[in-house]
Design an enzyme around this catalytic site. Structure first.
Site, short mmCIF file in Angstrom:
data_model
loop_
_atom_site.label_atom_id
_atom_site.label_comp_id
_atom_site.label_asym_id
_atom_site.label_seq_id
_atom_site.Cartn_x
_atom_site.Cartn_y
_atom_site.Cartn_z
N SER A 62 8.32 -8.98 5.37
CA SER A 62 9.11 -9.16 6.59
C SER A 62 8.84 -10.54 7.20
O SER A 62 7.80 -11.16 6.95
CB SER A 62 8.75 -8.06 7.58
OG SER A 62 7.38 -8.15 7.89
N CYS A 89 16.26 -6.74 0.41
CA CYS A 89 16.39 -7.93 1.25
C CYS A 89 17.73 -8.60 1.03
O CYS A 89 18.15 -9.44 1.81
CB CYS A 89 15.28 -8.91 0.96
SG CYS A 89 15.41 -9.59 -0.68
N GLU A 108 16.51 -6.72 11.79
CA GLU A 108 16.70 -6.32 10.40
C GLU A 108 16.44 -4.81 10.35
O GLU A 108 15.29 -4.37 10.48
CB GLU A 108 15.71 -7.05 9.48
CG GLU A 108 15.91 -6.68 8.03
CD GLU A 108 14.86 -7.24 7.09
OE1 GLU A 108 13.69 -7.42 7.50
OE2 GLU A 108 15.20 -7.46 5.91
N GLU A 118 0.82 -1.21 0.00
CA GLU A 118 0.00 0.00 0.00
C GLU A 118 0.86 1.26 0.00
O GLU A 118 0.35 2.36 -0.17
CB GLU A 118 -0.96 -0.01 1.20
CG GLU A 118 -0.30 0.09 2.58
CD GLU A 118 0.29 -1.23 3.10
OE1 GLU A 118 0.58 -2.14 2.29
OE2 GLU A 118 0.48 -1.33 4.33
P1 NAD Z 1 5.78 -6.11 5.27
O1 NAD Z 1 5.91 -7.46 5.80
O2 NAD Z 1 5.47 -5.00 6.21
O3 NAD Z 1 4.63 -6.04 4.14
C1 NAD Z 1 4.58 -6.99 3.09
C2 NAD Z 1 3.12 -7.15 2.69
O4 NAD Z 1 2.38 -7.63 3.80
C3 NAD Z 1 2.46 -5.84 2.24
O5 NAD Z 1 1.66 -6.10 1.11
C4 NAD Z 1 1.64 -5.44 3.44
O6 NAD Z 1 0.46 -4.74 3.10
C5 NAD Z 1 1.28 -6.77 4.09
N1 NAD Z 1 1.16 -6.67 5.54
C6 NAD Z 1 1.84 -5.83 6.37
N2 NAD Z 1 1.44 -6.02 7.65
C7 NAD Z 1 0.51 -7.00 7.63
C8 NAD Z 1 -0.26 -7.64 8.65
N3 NAD Z 1 -0.14 -7.32 9.92
N4 NAD Z 1 -1.12 -8.61 8.29
C9 NAD Z 1 -1.25 -8.96 6.98
N5 NAD Z 1 -0.56 -8.36 5.98
C10 NAD Z 1 0.32 -7.40 6.30
O7 NAD Z 1 7.13 -5.79 4.46
P2 NAD Z 1 7.59 -4.43 3.80
O8 NAD Z 1 7.95 -3.47 4.89
O9 NAD Z 1 6.62 -3.98 2.77
O10 NAD Z 1 8.89 -4.91 3.02
C11 NAD Z 1 10.15 -5.01 3.61
C12 NAD Z 1 10.42 -6.40 4.11
O11 NAD Z 1 10.34 -7.33 3.03
C13 NAD Z 1 11.83 -6.59 4.66
O12 NAD Z 1 11.75 -7.39 5.81
C14 NAD Z 1 12.57 -7.30 3.55
O13 NAD Z 1 13.68 -8.07 3.96
C15 NAD Z 1 11.49 -8.16 3.02
N6 NAD Z 1 11.79 -8.59 1.65
C16 NAD Z 1 12.18 -9.89 1.49
C17 NAD Z 1 12.51 -10.33 0.23
C18 NAD Z 1 12.94 -11.74 0.01
O14 NAD Z 1 13.04 -12.12 -1.14
N7 NAD Z 1 13.20 -12.53 1.02
C19 NAD Z 1 12.42 -9.45 -0.87
C20 NAD Z 1 12.00 -8.15 -0.66
C21 NAD Z 1 11.68 -7.74 0.62
#
Ligand code: NAD
Length: 504
Positions: free
Chosen positions: A236, A291, A389, A186
């Site tokens: 995450s 990541c 992280e 979002e």
């Molecule tokens: P995030 O986990 O906050 O959000 C990811 C998705 O989950 C979003 O679409 C968000 O709307 C949804 N979300 C967030 N909180 C939620 C909840 N409580 N319940 C259900 N859905 C929820 O991650 P972010 O901040 O958008 O991205 C950064 C993170 O992603 C970092 O931890 C990074 O390491 C990770 N990442 C990992 C990879 C990989 O390949 N392993 C790649 C890119 C990013």
């Protein structure tokens, strides 16, 4: 004197994409989208209700049946067209990424180009979906396997790669004959709508690709929907774990990629200038919001002194600014709250015994959500700056005496996404690839993101599920196997036989 007050510019409205068209949200709930380089809100995005998610799933379900019947040749033709359009317009979408994510334009173009490689891989879908055939497995009996699409599948994606990570999912999912529902971040949702419009223009039938925006309400609706067969998640670790548990307990196939803490080991025999270039590039590129970013350098023995000096020399030269300024090399962080959280590790580090060698709070641009590259020394396990992280431009240096200690650090980390070793010793490098517990390993390569014809994924808390994303494992994830045993006997030879079928 009459004062003129400028009316605030109208905010761009970002809507869902369901059944091949833009659909305004009806929940009344919306989220703000910012330009992180200015700190000003640029758009608002609809947050979907459970009913709106259901509408997207129904559109996908209706489209999935005929998409599955579409010939491999026609699907490939559409993929070639998608490839051409993304290639031609990669700078258009890169500008959207820079405006909402903040990464510099050259990096945004790089993101789209890496995603494009996955689309190109999927152009070979007729070959990728070929199966196996065994003639005469038993007398007059042939056996063959086929891979079939799952139906409706969904992707939930993070803010840090708003174009590429969705491409990792929708491209193989659709190539395999599934219909797809995307719930993008979002925080920077425009790239997903851009993608939807492009796929339609390329000839993808309506309903095969859908976008629902939103927060936990939309995510939970996806995870609970009985017509969604599989969920890919990237984000995450806590949310990855939650998504994996909820999706699998609802009977869905799930791959949930989580967070990371990537170590780069530098041995005393390494080329120190090359290692310093790599550490600075991999720690501060995209403001550390990758990541696969290097967040810890582990300096072995005598490497520490010269390596730290070389990194310190490079940091002031990193140009920090608005990503649309071609001279900028590093942009802002995604939100003010995230910038402040990252900065809090610099505040807390001395109290834990680490040394702040370079404090990125100093001289950071005043507007927007900026933090300059920061460097910590004497980081040890147990410190928050090590255990968490941070996901920002903060590089920690750890000092150890031996290779074994360095590898132990990596292997004891709860994460296992990427890791790298810098050395001139091929034997040690080979031992490292054998010993280390991580899914992606770089040898003198700091960000070892696999090319599109391999698969991407970490170990331990960096991936929940048993399939890595894109590449051959992506094709595997979005299909299920069927094995057919077939015979065309002469009816005259037919008889009752209650024994278990034999092959010899
Ligand atoms: P995030 O986990 O906050 O959000 C990811 C998705 O989950 C979003 O679409 C968000 O709307 C949804 N979300 C967030 N909180 C939620 C909840 N409580 N319940 C259900 N859905 C929820 O991650 P972010 O901040 O958008 O991205 C950064 C993170 O992603 C970092 O931890 C990074 O390491 C990770 N990442 C990992 C990879 C990989 O390949 N392993 C790649 C890119 C990013």
């Amino acid at each position: 004197m009459t004062e003129t007050i400028e009316a605030p510019a109208a905010l761009k409205q970002i809507n869902h994409w369901i059944g091949g068209r833009s659909v305004a949200g009806e929940s009344g709930r919306k989220g703000p989208v910012y330009n992180p380089a200015t700190g000003r809100q640029s758009a608002e995005v609809d947050f979907a209700t459970v009913a709106e998610v259901d509408r997207a799933v129904q559109a996908a379900k209706a489209a999935a049946a005929s998409w599955r019947e579409t010939s491999l040749g026609r699907r490939a033709e559409i993929f070639f067209r998608i490839r051409e359009l993304v290639h031609e317009r990669r700078e258009d979408v890169a500008r959207l990424l820079t405006a909402e994510h903040g990464k510099v334009l050259s990096d945004a173009i790089g993101e789209v180009t890496r995603g494009l490689e996955v689309i190109e891989y999927c152009c070979g879908l007729p070959s990728l979906l070929k199966s196996e055939y065994s003639e005469q497995a038993s007398g007059g009996i042939d056996v063959y396997s086929i891979r079939q699409p799952l139906g409706v599948v969904a992707g939930i994606t993070p803010f840090n790669f708003p174009a590429m990570v969705p491409m990792w999912m929708w491209a193989p999912a659709i190539a395999c004959g599934n219909a797809f529902v995307l719930k993008p971040s979002e925080k920077d949702p425009s790239a997903s709508v851009w993608t939807a419009e492009l796929l339609k223009e390329a000839g993808l039938p309506d309903g095969v690709f859908n976008v629902v925006h939103g927060d936990k309400v939309a995510v939970d609706a996806v995870l609970e929907h009985p017509d969604i067969a599989a969920v890919s998640f990237v984000g995450s670790t806590p949310i990855a774990r939650y998504v994996y548990e909820k999706a699998t307990s609802a009977g869905k196939r799930c791959q949930a990629l989580g967070g990371a803490k990537n170590h780069m080991i530098v041995l005393p025999d390494a080329d120190i200038d090359m290692a310093a270039d790599a550490a600075v590039s991999a720690a501060y590129g995209s403001a550390g919001e990758r990541c696969m970013a290097i967040s810890q350098v582990v300096a072995v023995g005598g490497a520490a002194g010269p390596l730290i000096a070389a990194i310190e020399e490079r940091i002031p030269k990193v140009k920090v600014g608005d990503g649309l300024d071609p001279s900028s090399e590093m942009g802002p962080l995604i939100t003010e709250a995230h910038r402040d959280k990252v900065a809090s590790y610099l505040e807390g580090a001395p109290g834990e015994g680490a040394t702040v060698l370079v404090d990125g709070r100093e001289d950071a641009p005043a507007d927007g959500f900026f933090l300059r590259p920061s460097l910590l020394d004497n980081v040890t396990p147990g410190m928050k700056a090590y255990e968490d992280e941070i996901f920002g431009p903060v590089l920690g240096v750890m000092r150890v005496d031996t290779y074994d200690e360095a590898v132990r650090l990596v292997n004891e980390s709860p994460y296992g996404n990427g890791t790298a070793i810098f050395t001139r010793d091929g034997g040690v490098a080979r031992q490292f690839q054998f010993d280390v517990q991580a899914g992606m390993v770089g040898i003198n390569v700091p960000i070892p993101v696999p090319v599109a014809y391999y698969s991407f994924g970490g170990w331990k808390a960096s991936l929940f599920g048993d399939r890595h994303i894109y590449g051959p494992e992506g094709i595997d994830f979005y299909t299920r196997g069927k094995v057919v045993t077939s015979r065309w006997p002469d009816p005259a030879t037919s008889k009752v036989d209650l024994g278990f079928p034999q092959t010899r």
